[in-house]
Design an enzyme around this catalytic site. Sequence first.
Site, PDB file in Angstrom:
ATOM      1  N   GLU A   1       1.435  -0.159  -4.864  1.00  0.00           N
ATOM      2  CA  GLU A   1       0.410   0.818  -5.222  1.00  0.00           C
ATOM      3  C   GLU A   1       1.109   2.134  -5.555  1.00  0.00           C
ATOM      4  OE1 GLU A   1      -3.666   2.814  -3.411  1.00  0.00           O
ATOM      5  OE2 GLU A   1      -1.927   2.504  -2.118  1.00  0.00           O
TER       6      GLU A   1
ATOM      7  N   ASP B   1       0.833  -1.198   0.000  1.00  0.00           N
ATOM      8  CA  ASP B   1       0.000   0.000   0.000  1.00  0.00           C
ATOM      9  C   ASP B   1       0.875   1.260   0.000  1.00  0.00           C
ATOM     10  OD1 ASP B   1      -2.746   1.223   0.495  1.00  0.00           O
ATOM     11  OD2 ASP B   1      -1.630   2.011   2.211  1.00  0.00           O
TER      12      ASP B   1
END
Length: 601
Positions: A342, A313
Amino acid sequence: MNTELHPLIQRIEPPFWFSGMHNPELQLLFYGNNIAQCQITIPNSSAITNVKRTENPNFIFVTIDTQKIAANEIDFIFKQKDKTTFIQKYELRTRRKGASLRKSFDSSDTIYLLMPDRFANGNKNNDNDKFTTEKYNRDLPGGRHGGDIEGIIQHLDYIHSLGITTIWSTPLCEDNDAEYSYHGYGQSDVYKIDPRYGTNEDYTRLASEIHQRDMKLVMDYVTNHWGLQHWMVKDLPTADWIHQFENYTETNHKRSTISDPNASEIDRNTCIKGWFVPSMPDLNIVNPLVFNYLVQNAIWWIEYANLDGLRIDTYNYSEPQYISKWTKAITNEYPDFNLVGEITMRNQGLLSYWQKDSPIGKIQNFNSNLPSVMDFALLDAFQILFDEDDGSWDRGVTRVYDIIARDFLFPNANNLLIFAENHDSKRFNQIYNNDIRKYKMAMCMLATLRGIPQLYYGSEIGMSGDQHLGDADIRKDFPGGWEDDENNAFNPETRSECQNAYFDFTSKLFHWRKTNDAVHFGKTTHYIPEHNVYVYFRYNLLKSVMVIINNNPENQEISTLRFKENIGDYKTGKDVLTNEMYNLENAIVIEGKSALILELE
């Protein structure tokens, strides 16, 4: 076995470790009231390579060389100033055979992204927990709805029946925020599964059940921030464990400042060091103690749960030289391991900067070491192009053509994660008013373009949701995951006709994808779109697949003469969804707003 803690020790992290790791050094965190006052020894004193005390007397960090430990249990001897001593045992477990060379996910896989709180409630007994703040409230769109690990396990056969090979779940570790904790990105204990999802043992059982179905499990990992309720944020080991400011400072989200040679230092620092939101303190990965903690925590989960990959993330919100070093530490332990970051950037040059061995990164002597990045440029195209009927110079399917044309920017375009939506984007079926024709075109492209396709839970039954109503609307409960649901979309007999139409198409398409290695690892040749029709080929030495995407609302007649360099000596093409045969010497007629995938023979 789990070693019990001595009363003077509240935590040891990692709680246990593994022998035979590539990096033999292990940094242990001991936490307890004034524990730093103790002197620590072990029987083989030469195995202790460093003892670090900080300004917080409740912490002591001890580094050991595990190669010098012959036994599977270590006795840590704590001596206090008053000469009182006690022993804390610590376990070194044996690794699984071949653990370091585990096979990870790649472009032969199809990933299913789900949010556990919204997927299925398999165990109502863990809907609430006395030690976590937010309680079950399914009537609250952004509340805890009770989905859990048991619910995922109970529906693995459903996921498998879609042709899915890999599951990515949003974070399952404890998130003790008072509200909106269901998404899991504000973690309060990164060595513990949130009790409202289950236990650590339930998570390992999930991995085992997935592997029994010849599927893989990807963990959603967060290196950039924790939650404000994290136990360590409440009692910081060091003042610089997190980034702190005189006044609250939030990231400016302008990640281009990291690679921008003209960026101001204040803008770059605010991007990297600013907090993601007020409830998510920004971790200082530059601090060696933090860095080692994050490396070991990720490796611990990979070993303990037998993971097959990580999705990272907010990857490029951390200091680039250190997040790349963190990534390298993971891949040093697991050379074949895939990590996808990400990188929420739409410019392909900026996206490329963050993939391992990027030619763009080399200009600045930077290598992220990150094998895969999420293709947000393609996402943006998918969320607009199917409503563009005119197909002019840079619209319609030409958007995808132009994206694929820039694959030279990526050292490994075939290892990009491609998707039409996820838990942070607009719902695909909402954008296109549940026009199944447009869904089918998008899925056919995901199944055949270079990269690793990712589906978002529920789209395969036509689920939609309006992001303008808040994130909770794009993260609705899967129908049938709760006992009192009127509609059970897990079961073909109780799905609606519309749900079955979506599901049956998706299942057939992605089951076929598993059988064709030309779309897994093959080369691509594509042709400039004409009349909003995009034609491309995926091929290797033995197989060739022809894909026709007609984004024009009218039927189109496609002459095959233009594609002779790829058709070559092939005479016919078999529609992978209907088995209908096409004579490649004749023109191909394709319906408006439709897709055709032909295996050439």
